[in-house]
Design a protein around this motif. Structure first.
Motif, PDB file in Angstrom:
ATOM      1  N   ILE A 214     -49.510  74.345 -19.436  1.00  0.00           N
ATOM      2  CA  ILE A 214     -49.694  75.255 -18.299  1.00  0.00           C
ATOM      3  C   ILE A 214     -50.704  74.630 -17.351  1.00  0.00           C
ATOM      4  N   VAL A 215     -50.333  74.488 -16.108  1.00  0.00           N
ATOM      5  CA  VAL A 215     -51.292  74.112 -15.070  1.00  0.00           C
ATOM      6  C   VAL A 215     -51.733  75.401 -14.395  1.00  0.00           C
ATOM      7  N   ALA A 244     -56.313  72.225 -16.365  1.00  0.00           N
ATOM      8  CA  ALA A 244     -55.403  71.903 -17.467  1.00  0.00           C
ATOM      9  C   ALA A 244     -55.465  73.027 -18.487  1.00  0.00           C
ATOM     10  N   GLY A 245     -54.445  73.867 -18.507  1.00  0.00           N
ATOM     11  CA  GLY A 245     -54.442  75.035 -19.381  1.00  0.00           C
ATOM     12  C   GLY A 245     -53.419  74.933 -20.493  1.00  0.00           C
ATOM     13  N   GLY A 246     -53.221  76.037 -21.202  1.00  0.00           N
ATOM     14  CA  GLY A 246     -52.268  76.062 -22.291  1.00  0.00           C
ATOM     15  C   GLY A 246     -52.636  75.069 -23.380  1.00  0.00           C
ATOM     16  N   VAL A 247     -51.637  74.331 -23.856  1.00  0.00           N
ATOM     17  CA  VAL A 247     -51.868  73.384 -24.953  1.00  0.00           C
ATOM     18  C   VAL A 247     -52.790  72.247 -24.522  1.00  0.00           C
ATOM     19  N   LEU A 248     -52.839  71.948 -23.216  1.00  0.00           N
ATOM     20  CA  LEU A 248     -53.735  70.894 -22.731  1.00  0.00           C
ATOM     21  C   LEU A 248     -55.188  71.272 -23.015  1.00  0.00           C
ATOM     22  N   ALA A 249     -55.526  72.538 -22.769  1.00  0.00           N
ATOM     23  CA  ALA A 249     -56.890  73.010 -23.030  1.00  0.00           C
ATOM     24  C   ALA A 249     -57.207  72.936 -24.516  1.00  0.00           C
ATOM     25  N   CYS A 250     -56.243  73.330 -25.356  1.00  0.00           N
ATOM     26  CA  CYS A 250     -56.468  73.260 -26.813  1.00  0.00           C
ATOM     27  C   CYS A 250     -56.754  71.830 -27.257  1.00  0.00           C
ATOM     28  N   ALA A 251     -55.980  70.875 -26.750  1.00  0.00           N
ATOM     29  CA  ALA A 251     -56.183  69.470 -27.123  1.00  0.00           C
ATOM     30  C   ALA A 251     -57.562  68.984 -26.685  1.00  0.00           C
ATOM     31  N   ASN A 252     -57.972  69.362 -25.481  1.00  0.00           N
ATOM     32  CA  ASN A 252     -59.289  68.950 -24.990  1.00  0.00           C
ATOM     33  C   ASN A 252     -60.416  69.567 -25.809  1.00  0.00           C
ATOM     34  N   HIS A 253     -60.288  70.825 -26.192  1.00  0.00           N
ATOM     35  CA  HIS A 253     -61.323  71.475 -27.005  1.00  0.00           C
ATOM     36  C   HIS A 253     -61.479  70.768 -28.349  1.00  0.00           C
ATOM     37  N   VAL A 254     -60.369  70.410 -28.956  1.00  0.00           N
ATOM     38  CA  VAL A 254     -60.387  69.772 -30.272  1.00  0.00           C
ATOM     39  C   VAL A 254     -60.962  68.360 -30.208  1.00  0.00           C
ATOM     40  N   SER A 255     -60.726  67.681 -29.089  1.00  0.00           N
ATOM     41  CA  SER A 255     -60.962  66.233 -29.011  1.00  0.00           C
ATOM     42  C   SER A 255     -62.405  65.811 -29.245  1.00  0.00           C
ATOM     43  N   SER A 256     -63.356  66.684 -28.935  1.00  0.00           N
ATOM     44  CA  SER A 256     -64.764  66.316 -29.095  1.00  0.00           C
ATOM     45  C   SER A 256     -65.221  66.376 -30.544  1.00  0.00           C
ATOM     46  N   ARG A 286     -54.161  61.324 -27.257  1.00  0.00           N
ATOM     47  CA  ARG A 286     -52.973  60.489 -27.055  1.00  0.00           C
ATOM     48  C   ARG A 286     -51.781  61.401 -26.841  1.00  0.00           C
ATOM     49  N   SER A 287     -51.075  61.240 -25.750  1.00  0.00           N
ATOM     50  CA  SER A 287     -50.046  62.212 -25.375  1.00  0.00           C
ATOM     51  C   SER A 287     -48.636  61.674 -25.512  1.00  0.00           C
ATOM     52  N   LYS A 288     -47.734  62.567 -25.896  1.00  0.00           N
ATOM     53  CA  LYS A 288     -46.304  62.306 -25.901  1.00  0.00           C
ATOM     54  C   LYS A 288     -45.659  63.384 -25.038  1.00  0.00           C
ATOM     55  N   PHE A 289     -45.217  62.998 -23.849  1.00  0.00           N
ATOM     56  CA  PHE A 289     -44.610  63.940 -22.920  1.00  0.00           C
ATOM     57  C   PHE A 289     -43.083  63.831 -22.987  1.00  0.00           C
ATOM     58  N   PHE A 290     -42.435  64.939 -23.308  1.00  0.00           N
ATOM     59  CA  PHE A 290     -40.994  65.034 -23.129  1.00  0.00           C
ATOM     60  C   PHE A 290     -40.747  65.666 -21.760  1.00  0.00           C
ATOM     61  N   VAL A 291     -39.627  65.328 -21.150  1.00  0.00           N
ATOM     62  CA  VAL A 291     -39.358  65.807 -19.794  1.00  0.00           C
ATOM     63  C   VAL A 291     -38.115  66.682 -19.804  1.00  0.00           C
ATOM     64  N   ARG A 292     -38.278  67.884 -19.281  1.00  0.00           N
ATOM     65  CA  ARG A 292     -37.168  68.829 -19.175  1.00  0.00           C
ATOM     66  C   ARG A 292     -36.516  68.684 -17.796  1.00  0.00           C
ATOM     67  N   PRO A 293     -35.251  68.280 -17.722  1.00  0.00           N
ATOM     68  CA  PRO A 293     -34.651  67.979 -16.420  1.00  0.00           C
ATOM     69  C   PRO A 293     -34.360  69.209 -15.570  1.00  0.00           C
ATOM     70  N   ASP A 294     -34.267  70.386 -16.197  1.00  0.00           N
ATOM     71  CA  ASP A 294     -33.850  71.583 -15.460  1.00  0.00           C
ATOM     72  C   ASP A 294     -35.016  72.502 -15.103  1.00  0.00           C
ATOM     73  N   ALA A 295     -36.235  71.951 -15.045  1.00  0.00           N
ATOM     74  CA  ALA A 295     -37.394  72.825 -14.810  1.00  0.00           C
ATOM     75  C   ALA A 295     -38.514  72.044 -14.146  1.00  0.00           C
ATOM     76  N   SER A 296     -39.485  72.796 -13.645  1.00  0.00           N
ATOM     77  CA  SER A 296     -40.753  72.208 -13.226  1.00  0.00           C
ATOM     78  C   SER A 296     -41.753  72.399 -14.360  1.00  0.00           C
ATOM     79  N   THR A 297     -42.858  71.694 -14.300  1.00  0.00           N
ATOM     80  CA  THR A 297     -43.946  71.953 -15.246  1.00  0.00           C
ATOM     81  C   THR A 297     -44.464  73.377 -15.011  1.00  0.00           C
ATOM     82  N   ASN A 298     -44.806  74.084 -16.092  1.00  0.00           N
ATOM     83  CA  ASN A 298     -45.270  75.469 -15.961  1.00  0.00           C
ATOM     84  C   ASN A 298     -46.541  75.542 -15.125  1.00  0.00           C
ATOM     85  N   ILE A 299     -46.505  76.344 -14.091  1.00  0.00           N
ATOM     86  CA  ILE A 299     -47.663  76.528 -13.216  1.00  0.00           C
ATOM     87  C   ILE A 299     -47.926  78.019 -13.058  1.00  0.00           C
TER      88      ILE A 299
END
Length: 523
Positions: A214-215, A244-256, A286-299
């Motif tokens: 989620i952005v 950077a929200g959603g799972v991005l925020a969770c990853a950043n919180h854990v990373s430290s 370290r990120s693994k991004f899959f790309v959904r062709p029928d959508a935008s990134t969640n905003i």
């Protein structure tokens, strides 16, 4: 002002001694040229006590002019309710002491900038900093380097010591009555060193974090009033900010807190925001991004009145339909080959179309330790319930999500938590309750107390967005280490309390500030 150029006099009124570093630098330079020795002390000095007074007197004996620099309010990271006194009051209090010649304040979180400007012959710290390895912030190393750069040396005073934090905790009503009692009881069983040791032991965990990206966008606006021709409220755009929200925020919180974090998520092919997202992730994610062709990134675009961060309106850009079959199969294959390499899998399921039935099955079948947070929000109310997961090792949801899952609107919360936990035998369950704190229940094979209520320790709420993610991320780590219910609830509440003091996900939860926060809570 003319008095600023005069030689320091101990009987000057306190307000005369308080001066900006910019104005102080030339005064100190002239003093040095005339053979005077400059001494510097630095700190918060929130509550002056005899230990501070004797520290300053010892410091003054080393030279001719004693400068005390203070940390600004916004950089004081000593727990809720701190600083107890504003920068102005702290400065006036220190300046009132006869041993102190000048008081100034930094424009940065650390003392390094002030040291380089003051250029002390002696930089004086208390004896508790003499063992540099015990400094949680590691700031003493940077300070020592700065002192050597300006040709000075560090001196440690040895005298009676007191803790401002401990005095404030015991004698001032920093916390609500319920939180005060909770912390008093918790301190009897756990020291700050004990909790910090448990957090530092997380470094060996290998963590995979998966879920919806989620952005979050805040578009700051000034309300102008109702349009005379339309039934709408007109607003004036001021500026915008992305997070950077959603799972991005969770990853950043854990990373430290851990050595390795692997992020798995889906972005949209349209308006992907990948460059922004990558710029917001912590260095060891370290990120693994899959790309959904029928959508935008969640905003999620929120229109916000900036003075009180009042959210006026939100527009969500998302496609929460099922993933295209080819993409879904590709993600399942990747997870089947990857999950076994990690100690902990953290799932942040916001119900925005990423976690399909088959992905969920792989996560439940293959994850060594599975932590899940399944959120109910305006886009999925009633459809994204935690009960869709047949298995988890740790579950963290809020009270409304629990009541929806259990279809119980008014039942006493403790009964409901116990009944819910019975549906997931062997699972650690945490229910967050906002200002009412949290409840944690652990299985019998976990140590310590098995049911525990933790009071909220928040004293200042800036923005609640993202607080649940911070709670979930950090509590998942200690749950994976089989901490007892009291520690899981305490650590989670500390993370949530720190998160509500930050605008959205402007910054993530970091290890050293958490350690300092815990030390303040338990001193």
């Amino acid at each position: 002002m003319e008095h600023l150029d005069k030689e320091p006099r101990s009987h000057r009124v306190a307000s005369d001694k308080v001066i900006s570093l910019e104005d102080l630098v030339p005064i100190l330079e002239r003093a040095r040229q005339s053979g005077k020795t400059i001494v510097q002390c630095h700190g918060v000095f929130d509550l002056l006590h005899p230990g501070h007074i004797r520290h300053f007197e010892k410091a003054k004996q080393l030279g001719d002019i004693l400068v005390v620099t203070l940390t600004r309010d916004e950089y004081v990271n000593k727990g809720p309710g701190r600083p107890a006194f504003t920068l102005q009051l702290r400065a006036e209090s220190v300046a009132a002491l006869g041993s102190v010649d000048y008081v100034s304040f930094t424009q940065a979180p650390t003392a390094v900038e002030a040291i380089r400007l003051v250029k002390p012959a002696f930089y004086v710290k208390g004896t508790d900093y003499e063992d540099k390895s015990a400094d949680l912030t590691r700031g003493i190393y940077a300070e020592e380097k700065a002192v050597k750069e300006v040709g000075g040396e560090i001196y440690f005073t040895h005298d009676i010591t007191f803790s401002s934090t401990e005095i404030l905790n015991k004698n001032f009503a920093i916390y609500p009555e319920q939180a005060h009692k909770y912390l008093k009881d918790f301190r009897k069983k756990y020291s700050p060193e004990n909790i910090i040791d448990q957090l530092q032991a997380l470094k060996d965990l290998k963590v995979l974090v998966i879920g919806d990206t989620i952005v979050d966008e805040y578009h700051y606006c000034q309300p102008l009033g109702k349009s005379p021709k339309e039934t709408i409220v007109s607003t004036k755009f001021l500026e915008d900010e992305g997070f950077a929200g959603g799972v991005l925020a969770c990853a950043n919180h854990v990373s430290s807190f851990v050595g390795e974090v692997h992020l798995v998520t889906v972005l949209g092919a349209q308006d992907t925001r990948q460059e922004f997202i990558e710029s917001q992730l912590s260095a060891n994610v370290r990120s693994k991004f899959f790309v959904r062709p029928d959508a935008s990134t969640n905003i999620k675009r929120r229109y916000v009145e900036p003075a009180f961060l009042t959210k006026m309106f939100q527009i969500a850009f998302l496609n929460d339909t099922e993933l295209p079959p080819k993409l879904n199969a590709e993600i399942c294959t990747y997870l089947e080959n990857t999950l076994g390499d990690y100690d902990l899998v953290i799932v942040a399921d916001y119900g925005h179309g990423f976690i399909s039935e088959s992905i969920k099955k792989v996560l439940c079948d293959k994850s060594p330790f599975l932590a899940i947070n399944v959120q109910t929000n305006s886009a999925n109310q009633g459809y994204n319930l935690v009960t869709k997961y047949p298995r988890a090792d740790y579950i963290s949801i809020d009270e409304p999500e629990l009541r929806l899952a259990m279809q119980q609107r008014y039942r006493p919360i403790k009964e409901l938590v116990e009944e819910f936990a019975a549906k997931f035998p062997g699972t650690v369950v945490t229910i967050t309750r906002g200002h009412n704190g949290s409840m944690t229940i652990t299985p019998e094979n976990y140590p310590g107390t098995h049911f525990f209520e933790a009071a909220s320790v928040s004293s200042r709420v800036v923005d609640r967005v993202g607080a649940g993610d911070a709670y979930f991320a950090l509590s998942s780590l200690v749950a994976a280490k089989k901490a007892d219910a009291e520690v899981i609830g305490f650590v989670g509440n500390a993370a949530g309390s720190m998160a509500v003091g930050v605008v959205c996900n402007r910054s993530s939860i970091q290890a050293v500030p958490v350690y300092k926060f815990i030390k303040a809570l338990l001193s």
